[in-house]
Design a protein around this motif. Structure first.
Motif, PDB file in Angstrom:
ATOM      1  N   THR A  37       0.862  -1.174   0.000  1.00 51.13           N
ATOM      2  CA  THR A  37       0.000   0.000   0.000  1.00 51.13           C
ATOM      3  C   THR A  37       0.901   1.227   0.000  1.00 51.13           C
ATOM      4  OG1 THR A  37      -1.813   1.122   1.191  1.00 51.13           O
ATOM      5  CG2 THR A  37      -0.209  -0.061   2.527  1.00 51.13           C
ATOM      6  N   THR A  38       0.333   2.410   0.127  1.00 51.07           N
ATOM      7  CA  THR A  38       1.135   3.633   0.159  1.00 51.07           C
ATOM      8  C   THR A  38       0.622   4.554   1.245  1.00 51.07           C
ATOM      9  OG1 THR A  38      -0.219   4.935  -1.379  1.00 51.07           O
ATOM     10  CG2 THR A  38       1.454   3.484  -2.348  1.00 51.07           C
ATOM     11  N   VAL A  39       1.396   5.578   1.550  1.00 52.13           N
ATOM     12  CA  VAL A  39       0.929   6.708   2.358  1.00 52.13           C
ATOM     13  C   VAL A  39       1.065   7.944   1.484  1.00 52.13           C
ATOM     14  CG1 VAL A  39       1.242   8.110   4.415  1.00 52.13           C
ATOM     15  CG2 VAL A  39       1.598   5.638   4.542  1.00 52.13           C
ATOM     16  N   ASN A  40      -0.060   8.623   1.247  1.00 55.99           N
ATOM     17  CA  ASN A  40      -0.076   9.772   0.344  1.00 55.99           C
ATOM     18  C   ASN A  40      -0.834  10.934   0.970  1.00 55.99           C
ATOM     19  OD1 ASN A  40      -2.924   9.202  -0.207  1.00 55.99           O
ATOM     20  ND2 ASN A  40      -2.143   7.436  -1.342  1.00 55.99           N
ATOM     21  N   TYR A  72      -3.484   0.581  -3.093  1.00 59.78           N
ATOM     22  CA  TYR A  72      -3.110  -0.802  -2.795  1.00 59.78           C
ATOM     23  C   TYR A  72      -2.667  -1.530  -4.058  1.00 59.78           C
ATOM     24  CZ  TYR A  72      -7.488  -1.776  -5.084  1.00 59.78           C
ATOM     25  OH  TYR A  72      -8.481  -1.823  -6.037  1.00 59.78           O
ATOM     26  N   ALA A  73      -1.976  -2.637  -3.829  1.00 56.68           N
ATOM     27  CA  ALA A  73      -1.721  -3.632  -4.870  1.00 56.68           C
ATOM     28  C   ALA A  73      -1.743  -4.987  -4.178  1.00 56.68           C
ATOM     29  CB  ALA A  73      -0.388  -3.403  -5.557  1.00 56.68           C
ATOM     30  N   HIS A 103      -5.045   0.112   4.289  1.00 55.12           N
ATOM     31  CA  HIS A 103      -3.995  -0.152   5.271  1.00 55.12           C
ATOM     32  C   HIS A 103      -4.444  -1.320   6.151  1.00 55.12           C
ATOM     33  CE1 HIS A 103      -2.161   4.156   4.919  1.00 55.12           C
ATOM     34  NE2 HIS A 103      -1.930   3.393   3.871  1.00 55.12           N
ATOM     35  N   ALA A 104      -4.612  -2.435   5.490  1.00 56.99           N
ATOM     36  CA  ALA A 104      -5.107  -3.648   6.144  1.00 56.99           C
ATOM     37  C   ALA A 104      -4.697  -4.844   5.307  1.00 56.99           C
ATOM     38  CB  ALA A 104      -6.629  -3.600   6.287  1.00 56.99           C
ATOM     39  N   GLU A 105      -4.805  -6.024   5.877  1.00 57.04           N
ATOM     40  CA  GLU A 105      -4.441  -7.235   5.151  1.00 57.04           C
ATOM     41  C   GLU A 105      -5.403  -7.522   4.014  1.00 57.04           C
ATOM     42  OE1 GLU A 105      -2.147  -9.894   8.490  1.00 57.04           O
ATOM     43  OE2 GLU A 105      -4.343  -9.844   8.564  1.00 57.04           O
ATOM     44  N   LEU A 106      -6.655  -7.083   4.169  1.00 54.26           N
ATOM     45  CA  LEU A 106      -7.676  -7.304   3.151  1.00 54.26           C
ATOM     46  C   LEU A 106      -8.450  -6.014   2.929  1.00 54.26           C
ATOM     47  CD1 LEU A 106      -9.147 -10.683   4.475  1.00 54.26           C
ATOM     48  CD2 LEU A 106      -7.533 -10.433   2.587  1.00 54.26           C
ATOM     49  N   VAL A 107      -8.877  -5.771   1.684  1.00 56.84           N
ATOM     50  CA  VAL A 107      -9.705  -4.615   1.385  1.00 56.84           C
ATOM     51  C   VAL A 107     -10.742  -4.999   0.339  1.00 56.84           C
ATOM     52  CG1 VAL A 107      -8.102  -3.742  -0.381  1.00 56.84           C
ATOM     53  CG2 VAL A 107      -9.696  -2.171   0.733  1.00 56.84           C
ATOM     54  N   ALA A 108     -11.973  -4.543   0.538  1.00 65.90           N
ATOM     55  CA  ALA A 108     -13.043  -4.741  -0.446  1.00 65.90           C
ATOM     56  C   ALA A 108     -13.148  -3.478  -1.287  1.00 65.90           C
ATOM     57  CB  ALA A 108     -14.364  -5.028   0.239  1.00 65.90           C
ATOM     58  N   VAL A 109     -13.153  -3.643  -2.619  1.00 66.79           N
ATOM     59  CA  VAL A 109     -13.174  -2.477  -3.507  1.00 66.79           C
ATOM     60  C   VAL A 109     -14.198  -2.691  -4.617  1.00 66.79           C
ATOM     61  CG1 VAL A 109     -10.781  -1.897  -3.034  1.00 66.79           C
ATOM     62  CG2 VAL A 109     -11.319  -3.363  -4.962  1.00 66.79           C
ATOM     63  N   ALA A 128       1.903  -0.478  -6.573  1.00 67.71           N
ATOM     64  CA  ALA A 128       1.011   0.080  -5.549  1.00 67.71           C
ATOM     65  C   ALA A 128       0.808   1.586  -5.656  1.00 67.71           C
ATOM     66  CB  ALA A 128       1.517  -0.301  -4.153  1.00 67.71           C
ATOM     67  N   PRO A 129       1.855   2.393  -5.944  1.00 70.35           N
ATOM     68  CA  PRO A 129       1.642   3.838  -6.036  1.00 70.35           C
ATOM     69  C   PRO A 129       1.219   4.315  -7.417  1.00 70.35           C
ATOM     70  CG  PRO A 129       3.976   3.377  -6.145  1.00 70.35           C
ATOM     71  CD  PRO A 129       3.292   2.045  -5.983  1.00 70.35           C
ATOM     72  N   GLY A 130       0.622   3.454  -8.222  1.00 70.94           N
ATOM     73  CA  GLY A 130       0.342   3.799  -9.601  1.00 70.94           C
ATOM     74  C   GLY A 130      -0.914   4.604  -9.859  1.00 70.94           C
ATOM     75  N   MET A 131      -1.806   4.744  -8.871  1.00 73.13           N
ATOM     76  CA  MET A 131      -3.120   5.343  -9.156  1.00 73.13           C
ATOM     77  C   MET A 131      -3.371   6.707  -8.509  1.00 73.13           C
ATOM     78  SD  MET A 131      -5.161   3.520 -11.142  1.00 73.13           S
ATOM     79  CE  MET A 131      -5.344   1.842 -11.777  1.00 73.13           C
ATOM     80  N   GLU A 132      -3.039   6.877  -7.236  1.00 72.78           N
ATOM     81  CA  GLU A 132      -3.486   8.078  -6.518  1.00 72.78           C
ATOM     82  C   GLU A 132      -2.948   9.357  -7.152  1.00 72.78           C
ATOM     83  OE1 GLU A 132      -3.271  11.211  -3.243  1.00 72.78           O
ATOM     84  OE2 GLU A 132      -1.633  10.247  -4.306  1.00 72.78           O
ATOM     85  N   GLY A 133      -1.635   9.496  -7.206  1.00 72.23           N
ATOM     86  CA  GLY A 133      -1.065  10.693  -7.796  1.00 72.23           C
ATOM     87  C   GLY A 133      -1.393  10.844  -9.265  1.00 72.23           C
TER      88      GLY A 133
END
Length: 327
Positions: A37-40, A72-73, A103-109, A128-133
């Motif tokens: 994941t990332t922190v942005n 996330y990725a 920021h978890a082991e699992l995420v529903a999207v 992982a950092p490919g989408m937000e920015g």
């Protein structure tokens, strides 16, 4: 599952780790096992509740959603009803603005937003950092209407949005002047490697005019400062609201000024669509866009990752790897 939560607004110290129930894929959703994941800036705004306008989405007094993380990725482990585009085992990356939880082991999207398959040959931590920015950068690109041969100034070019925008502009054939407050230590040529034809360290004073667009991605260059740099009919874009929300007000008059051939301000409203996600994944696959990674932290050190992003000194993106995350 293990997750990072915050039950009140504040600095990195409000982040706690907790065991929460595993998410279940609803109709139109997938569940992803997060490998990185990332922190942005989106995450720091959700954590801090600042600027205050964020609380209209996050919750006025306290956060509505406790789990942090927007990018996330990972690998799909569950597919909800009516999902035809993804299957269990697919490697995916994405951005979940408005409903954090990465920021978890699992995420529903939801599959109708910014989620795409990771291109072949890419590690999940690199994707992982490919989408937000990039999705904010694409919004800036879209509202300017610039294309091949146009001259564009990017102010704040070493950040997550700026470093993505330089590459997206290059992919469109634009000529990019990248402005930053410092050259990253050990990476003096990073902006030219991303596609900038000119790099300016410091202020824009002294630069000649003639830019078809000036894009401010940090909130530190106002329309008044950018206006002398623009050609007649040129566009000023900022991803920030500006002092007192002035950029929104200026953008309201933008269409009229543009119709008269005058220099004008526009405001980028991101479109979180699957089409954009696929477009960004395609650029990555063609090596036309690669998110810049500054530092990588372990999930256990998430507070330290947030503290580093809070300094405003990061170059590109900060990645966080989950325990046992591979691929």
């Amino acid at each position: 599952m293990r997750a990072a939560v915050r039950r009140r607004y504040g600095g990195p110290e409000v982040i706690e780790f907790d065991d929460l129930p595993d998410p279940v894929a609803a109709t139109g959703e997938i569940v992803v096992r997060v490998h990185a994941t990332t922190v942005n800036r989106t995450d720091t705004a959700y954590r801090s509740g600042k600027p205050w306008i964020n609380r209209a989405v996050c919750g006025l007094q306290r956060p509505r959603v406790e789990v942090l993380g927007s990018e996330y990725a990972g690998v799909v482990i569950e597919v909800g009803e009516d999902v035809k585009t993804f299957a269990s085992g697919d490697r995916v990356f994405g951005f979940v603005d408005g409903r954090p939880g990465a920021h978890a082991e699992l995420v529903a999207v939801p599959v109708d937003g910014l989620v795409a398959r990771v291109p072949d040959g890419w590690d999940l931590a690199d994707a992982a950092p490919g989408m937000e920015g990039a999705h904010y950068a694409h919004a800036c690109l879209r509202v300017t209407g610039v294309g091949a041969g146009d001259r564009v100034l990017v102010h704040g070019a070493t950040g997550g949005i700026g470093s993505a925008l330089v590459q997206l502009l290059r992919a469109e054939g634009a000529e990019v002047t990248a402005v930053c407050d410092r050259v990253p230590r050990g990476r003096p040529d990073v902006l030219t490697e991303l596609g900038a034809t000119q790099v300016v360290v410091g202020e824009v004073d002294g630069l000649a005019s003639g830019f078809d667009a000036v894009v401010d991605v940090t909130g530190h260059l106002s329309f008044a400062q950018a206006r002398p740099l623009l050609t007649k009919g040129g566009s000023y874009v900022s991803s920030e609201l500006g002092r007192g929300g002035q950029n929104l007000l200026l953008a309201a008059f933008g269409p009229a000024a543009r119709a008269l051939g005058q220099r004008h301000a526009t405001f980028p409203l991101p479109h979180a669509t699957t089409e954009l996600a696929v477009h960004l994944a395609d650029l990555m696959d063609r090596d036309a866009y690669r998110p810049v990674v500054d530092r990588t932290f372990d999930f256990a050190d998430l507070r330290e990752a947030y503290a580093y992003v809070d300094t405003g000194r990061k170059v590109g993106n900060v990645v966080v790897t989950m325990p046992n995350g591979t691929g």
